[in-house]
Design an enzyme around this catalytic site. Structure first.
Site, PDB file in Angstrom:
ATOM      1  CD  GLN B 220      -2.827  -1.138   2.456  1.00  0.00           C
ATOM      2  OE1 GLN B 220      -2.971  -2.170   3.084  1.00  0.00           O
ATOM      3  NE2 GLN B 220      -3.443  -0.019   2.816  1.00  0.00           N
ATOM      4  NE  ARG B 367     -13.357   0.240   4.288  1.00  0.00           N
ATOM      5  CZ  ARG B 367     -13.908  -0.273   3.217  1.00  0.00           C
ATOM      6  NH1 ARG B 367     -13.981  -1.559   3.053  1.00  0.00           N
ATOM      7  NH2 ARG B 367     -14.386   0.488   2.264  1.00  0.00           N
ATOM      8  CB  CYS B 368      -8.993   2.292  11.187  1.00  0.00           C
ATOM      9  SG  CYS B 368      -8.624   3.176  12.691  1.00  0.00           S
ATOM     10  CD  GLU B 737      -9.071   4.320   6.439  1.00  0.00           C
ATOM     11  OE1 GLU B 737      -8.954   5.457   6.924  1.00  0.00           O
ATOM     12  OE2 GLU B 737      -8.111   3.627   6.100  1.00  0.00           O
TER      13      GLU B 737
END
Lengths: 168, 783
Positions: B220, B367-368, B737
Site C-alpha cells: 500500500q 480500514r481506519c 474508512e
C-alpha cells in the site's frame, strides 16, 4: 528439471474454455495451480487454500467447484470453464458487463470466482430472487463491496439475459 | 445509472470505473500472477509455540528434498546483521527467530526451492528443538510485577512498551469530581485482522549483472517500502525498483514490511534468481499485522441535562510480541486523540499504555486512520451509556452536545482543529430518511408484544488525510503526497501519483479530478500508481489519505498545467494572457466566448506552435503538503431484533449518512460505504482473533475467523450531506474508512437498546449468538 521425473507426474488433458490443453501434474497438484501455473490462465485466483473464499471457483463440467479443493488429475478428460472464457467475440458476457455497470467489484480479486458462481446460478435459475442470489454466492467472499452491488449486478444480468436469450 | 468515461465535466458524476474492463476479464495482474523465468519459491518454517527457547535447528533432512536451493535461519541473518528489522513504530522485530520465539507461527527458517511444493515439503522436515516457556497472552497480566519477561533484548526489563497521554489530567479530574453525573464504562475492542482476499506476498528479483533489485510486492506504500528496504539492506535506493501490482484488497494489512519480504530479498541477493513468497491464509491471519486489541476505560462527566463536562480515557494496548504498529512516528497510539468525537467537551484527557504479549505483532490501522475506530467506538458507546443513565433519547443527547456549525474551525480539547461539519444536519438527514419517530413507535409496539427490538445511533467524526508535515512523518519521511501530469501532443494525459489503490477506484476518480480541472474527459487521463521508477514519491494509500493528500496534489498539478496552458491559449487566441478566461471546459477570450480553444489544441501547440521563448512541453508535478487533516463525519442508525431462542441478532435496517465533503464519484463513494459497513458488521458480530491461555491462535483461517458472506451481510441504505473541507483544493475529505469506523457502535448501541429495558448497558463484541444468548439467559429473557 529433476523434480519432474515421469514417475512422479501424470499427463492431464482438459478442455478449458473450449480448447483442449495438456500438462504434466504431480498427483497432489491442485487444479487451481494447474490452471494458473501450468496452463497460464491467472484469472482464477487463490485466496485461502481451504475452500472458504471461493476466489478459485471454476466450472467443472458446468458445475461450480472451488479449484483449490480439486486435484488436477481429477479433472483429467473433463471440461473446465474459467473467467477467461466468458467473453465471446470481444463482447463481455452479460454478467461481466453488469458487474462493470453496477460497480459490482472494487479490488477485483474475488470477481472471477464470483462471476463463475453467478454463471452457474443463472444457468440453473435464470430469475433468482435477492435471497436466492445471496445464498448462491455465500461461498464467495468479497471484502470490498459489501455484496449490495454484486446482488444488483447479478439481478441486472438476469434481466438482460432474459431479454436476449441468445446471449445465454 | 453509471455514466461513461467520455462524459465532460466529470467531477461529481458516477463514472463507470476504468479499471473494471481488465478486472472482469480476469486480466488483473496481481502479485501471484507474475511468473518470471527461473523463479524460485520460498516457504517459511514457523513456531508451534507462543513462547519458547530455541535449543537447536537441524536442516539436514530438509536439504534432502529434491529442488531445495537454500535454507535461511536466524543465525545466518545474524551474520549479516539482519536478524532484526526496524518496525514503523520505532521498535524492532525479529526477521527469523534467534534465541527464542515470542508468538505462535513466528518465522523461524526460510526455504527456497524450485517449486512451491518442494519448499513446503522441506519446511515440514526442518527440526527445531524448543524448550517451552510460560506464555503471557493477557495484557493486564503482562503488566503485573513478576510477569515473565518477554523481550529479553530490551534494556527495559518489563513488558511495558510506551506510555502516551494527551490533554489536561488535572482539569479533567477536577471537572469529573464536580460533575453531577458521571458514567464509567469498560469497552474492549478485540483483536481482529483485515484479511483481504488476496494475501500478502512478494517477488524479489535481483540481477547480479546490473545490480538492480526489482521487488514486486503487495504494498500500500511502495515508495516508503523502497526507502525502508534501502536503509535495511544497504542497497542504493535508485537500484531498487518497487512495483506494487494490482492489489486484491489491503485494509491496512499491506502497509508494514514483513519478515517474509526481507527473507525473499536476502535469498534473491544470494542466489541471483527471482524468489517468490506468497503467504497462505493461515500465515496471513496469524502473522501479518492484526488490528485493535484495545482495552479502554472511559468516564464522562455531565450536567443533569446531559451536557458533557469532561472525558477521561485510559487504555491498555496489546501490541503482541513486537510493537509493529503502522502509525505516524510521533503517534504511538495513532490518532486516538480524536476520542472526543463530535461533542463539545470543555476538557478531556486520554492515556494509552502499550504492552507486549506472546501474540502476533501489530497492530495496523484496519480500514481506519490509526486507532480512530477504537476512539470512535469508545465515545459513541459511552455517550450511549450517558443517555441511558439520564433516560434521554440517543438522538437528543447528541443534539445537546454536538459541536455547532459556527464553532468551526473547532479546537478540540485534545489538540485537533476540525475543519468543517454540520453534525445536526447530518443526523437530521439520517433520522428523516428513516422516519425515526415512526420507527420508535413501531419499536414500542413490538416490545409490547415481547419482541426484543433495538435502535442504535452513531454520530462519529473521523480524522483522516495524514498529514501536514509539521506533525506527520513515518521514520522521518514527511507524509505529503504527490502527482505528476504529462499532457501529450494530442491532448491525452498520463498522471502518476505517490499513492497505491487496492480497489478504491483511483484510476477513475483521480482521472475525474484531473479531467475536470483541464477540460478533458475521464477517458483522456490514464492514472498510474505503484511503480517507484516512474511515479513521484508519496507515502501511499491507507488511513483514507489518498483523496485528502494525493487528490489535492492532482488538482494542484492540473492547475499548474492550466497556468502554462493559459499562456499558450493567449498565443493561439491572439489576445493577452490576462484576457483569457477558463470557462470550465475551454480557454475563451474575455467577452467573446465563441473564440475559445480546448486543452487538445493547447496541448498540440505546446509541442508545435509555442509563444516566442516558451519552454516546450506541457507537464507539471505537485508535492502537496496538506495544511490540515480533514474531518469527515457521519450519522448511522441501525435497527435490530434479537432472537430469544438463539441469541442471533438480525439487522433489519441500517442507514449511513456520510459527509465526506465534495464527492468525486457518488457511485464509488457508495461502494466504499457498503464495503466499510460490511467490515464494521463483521467486527461487531463475527470477527475475532482469540487466543487460548497457551497462546494458540484460535482463528487462523476462514473457517474459524468469520468474515461476512452475502447471507449475513445486511442490505445497506446510504445518504449524504456535503460540507466541503475549506482547505482541500476541491473540498474533498476522504471516505473509505468512515463506514468501518462509525458502524460498530451503531450495531452495539442497537443491541443495548433492545436489552436496556432489562438493565443491560454494555455488551462485548463480537456479538456471537452464544454471547448474546448468555446475556439473555442472565436476565431471564430466554429459557
Amino acid at each position: 528439471m529433476e523434480s519432474r521425473k515421469d514417475d512422479t507426474h501424470r499427463m492431464v488433458t482438459v478442455t478449458i474454455n473450449g480448447e483442449m490443453r495438456q500438462g504434466l501434474a504431480e498427483p497432489r497438484k491442485l487444479l487451481a495451480y494447474f490452471i494458473r501455473e501450468t496452463l497460464g490462465l491467472t484469472g482464477t485466483h487463490v485466496g485461502c487454500d481451504t475452500t472458504s473464499c471461493g476466489a478459485c471457483t471454476v466450472l467443472l463440467d458446468n458445475e461450480p467447484v472451488k479449484s483449490c479443493t480439486v486435484l488436477a488429475v481429477q479433472a483429467d478428460h473433463h471440461q473446465i470453464d474459467t473467467v477467461e472464457g466468458l467473453e465471446t467475440d470481444n463482447v463481455l458476457h452479460p454478467l461481466q458487463q453488469a458487474f462493470w455497470d453496477n460497480h459490482g467489484l472494487q479490488c477485483g480479486f474475488c470477481t472471477p470466482g464470483m462471476l463463475m458462481t453467478s454463471v452457474a446460478l443463472l444457468q440453473k435459475n435464470p430469475h433468482p430472487s435477492e435471497s436466492e442470489i445471496r445464498h448462491a454466492i455465500s461461498g464467495n467472499l468479497c471484502r470490498c463491496t459489501g455484496y449490495v452491488n454484486i446482488v444488483k449486478a447479478i439481478t441486472d444480468a438476469s434481466h438482460k439475459m432474459q431479454q436476449e436469450p441468445a446471449e445465454v | 445509472m453509471a455514466m461513461e468515461a467520455t462524459e465532460t465535466r466529470p467531477l461529481g458524476k458516477s463514472i463507470k470505473r476504468k479499471e473494471d474492463p481488465r478486472l472482469v476479464r480476469g486480466q488483473g495482474r496481481y502479485l501471484d500472477d507474475i511468473m518470471l523465468p527461473g523463479m524460485l519459491y520460498m516457504a517459511l518454517a514457523r513456531s508451534p509455540y507462543a513462547h519458547a527457547r530455541i535449543k537447536g535447528i537441524r536442516l539436514d533432512q530438509a536439504y534432502q528434498v529434491l529442488g531445495v536451493k537454500a535454507i535461511l535461519t536466524g543465525a545466518d541473518l545474524e551474520k549479516m546483521n539482519l536478524s532484526w528489522m526496524p518496525t514503523l513504530a520505532g521498535d524492532r522485530q525479529m526477521v527469523l527467530a534467534t534465541g527464542k520465539v515470542l508468538f505462535q507461527y513466528q518465522e523461524v527458517a526460510a526455504v527456497v526451492a524450485e517449486t512451491r511444493a518442494a519448499a513446503e515439503d522441506a519446511v515440514q522436515l526442518i527440526e527445531v528443538d524448543y524448550e517451552p516457556l510460560t506464555p503471557v497472552v493477557d495484557p493486564f497480566v503482562a503488566l503485573k510485577a513478576g510477569a515473565p519477561l518477554l523481550r529479553e533484548d530490551r534494556a527495559q526489563k518489563d513488558n511495558h512498551i510506551f506510555h502516551w497521554e494527551v490533554g489536561d489530567r488535572k482539569a479533567t479530574d477536577d471537572a469529573l469530581a464536580s460533575s453531577p453525573v458521571v458514567v464509567k464504562e469498560f469497552i474492549r475492542m478485540p483483536r481482529v485482522h483485515p484479511a483481504p482476499v488476496e494475501p500478502c506476498g512478494c517477488i524479489a528479483d535481483y540481477q547480479k549483472s546490473t545490480g538492480k533489485l526489482t521487488w514486486y510486492v503487495t504494498s500500500q506504500a511502495p515508495h516508503a517500502h523502497r526507502t525502508v528496504l534501502a536503509l535495511v539492506s544497504g542497497l542504493p535506493e535508485h537500484m531498487i525498483h518497487v512495483i506494487s501490482p494490482d492489489i486484491g484488497g489491503g485494509f491496512g494489512n499491506k502497509v508494514p514490511v514483513y519478515p517474509g519480504y526481507v527473507c525473499s530479498v536476502v535469498m534473491s541477493l544470494q542466489l541471483g534468481r527471482p524468489v517468490k513468497w506468497v503467504e497462505t491464509r493461515t500465515e496471513n491471519i496469524a502473522t501479518t499485522n492484526f488490528a485493535r486489541d484495545y482495552h479502554m476505560t472511559a468516564e464522562i462527566g455531565a450536567t443533569p441535562d446531559g451536557v458533557v463536562m469532561a472525558l477521561k480515557v485510559a487504555t491498555i494496548a496489546d501490541h503482541g510480541a513486537f510493537d509493529a504498529a503502522a502509525d505516524p512516528s510521533k503517534f504511538p497510539a495513532g490518532l486516538f486523540s480524536i476520542v472526543t468525537g463530535s461533542y463539545d467537551f470543555p476538557v478531556a484527557f486520554a492515556e494509552v499504555d502499550g504492552v507486549y504479549t506472546n501474540k502476533a505483532p501489530g497492530g495496523v490501522a484496519y480500514r481506519c486512520s490509526f486507532r480512530v475506530t477504537e476512539a470512535s467506538y469508545l465515545i459513541e458507546r459511552v455517550i450511549n451509556t450517558l443517555a441511558l443513565r439520564l433516560n434521554l433519547d440517543p438522538a437528543e443527547i447528541r443534539r445537546r452536545n454536538f459541536i455547532r456549525p459556527e464553532q468551526f474551525p473547532y479546537q478540540s480539547p485534545l489538540g485537533w482543529t476540525y475543519d468543517s461539519g454540520n453534525y445536526r444536519a447530518t443526523l437530521n438527514e439520517a433520522l428523516n430518511l428513516l422516519d425515526y419517530e415512526q420507527m420508535r413507535k413501531q419499536q414500542a409496539e413490538r416490545r409490547a408484544h415481547g419482541e426484543l427490538v433495538g435502535i442504535g445511533l452513531s454520530t462519529f467524526t473521523e480524522i483522516v488525510g495524514a498529514g501536514p508535515s509539521n506533525t506527520f512523518d513515518i521514520l522521518g519521511i514527511k507524509m505529503f503526497d504527490s502527482c505528476e501530469i504529462r499532457i501529450h501532443p494530442t491532448g491525452k494525459a498520463i498522471a502518476r501519483l505517490g499513492t497505491r489503490h487496492q480497489g478504491q477506484g483511483h484510476e477513475t476518480t483521480f482521472a475525474q479530478v484531473i479531467a475536470d480541472e483541464l477540460g478533458l474527459t475521464t477517458a483522456d487521463v490514464l492514472i498510474e500508481e505503484g511503480d517507484t521508477d516512474t511515479a513521484p514519491y508519496g507515502l501511499g494509500t491507507y488511513a483514507s489519505r489518498s483523496t485528502p493528500t494525493a487528490g489535492g496534489a492532482a488538482a494542484l498539478a492540473a492547475r499548474r498545467i492550466r497556468q502554462k496552458a493559459t499562456q499558450i491559449a493567449a498565443h493561439l487566441l491572439e489576445v493577452a494572457p490576462e484576457d483569457v478566461e477558463w470557462n470550465g471546459e475551454k480557454f475563451a477570450a474575455k467577452g467573446l466566448q465563441s473564440r475559445a480553444v480546448g486543452m487538445s489544441e493547447v496541448a498540440l501547440a505546446a509541442y508545435t506552435n509555442l509563444p516566442e521563448g516558451m519552454e516546450p512541453g506541457l507537464e507539471a508535478t505537485y508535492y502537496y503538503d496538506p495544511p490540515n487533516l480533514t474531518f469527515p463525519n457521519g450519522a448511522y442508525v441501525a435497527m435490530v431484533s434479537i432472537d430469544r431462542g438463539t441469541g442471533e441478532v438480525k439487522v433489519e435496517r441500517f442507514i449511513a449518512v456520510d459527509d465526506c465533503g465534495t464527492v468525486i464519484n457518488p457511485m464509488v463513494v457508495d461502494g466504499q460505504v457498503h464495503g466499510g459497513l460490511t467490515e464494521g458488521f463483521g467486527i461487531a458480530f463475527m470477527q475475532e482473533i482469540a487466543y487460548d491461555e497457551d497462546g494458540n491462535n484460535l482463528a487462523p483461517n476462514f473457517m474459524e475467523y468469520l468474515v461476512p458472506t452475502a447471507v449475513e451481510a445486511p442490505h445497506w441504505e446510504t445518504g449524504r450531506t456535503v460540507t466541503p473541507s475549506p482547505h482541500h483544493p476541491i473540498g474533498a475529505k476522504g471516505v473509505g474508512e468512515s463506514p468501518n469506523v462509525g458502524s460498530p457502535a451503531a450495531f452495539v448501541n442497537a443491541v443495548v437498546d433492545a436489552l436496556s429495558p432489562y438493565g443491560v448497558t454494555n455488551v462485548e463484541i463480537p456479538l456471537f449468538p452464544w454471547k448474546v444468548w448468555n446475556v439473555l439467559k442472565e436476565h431471564g429473557l430466554t429459557e
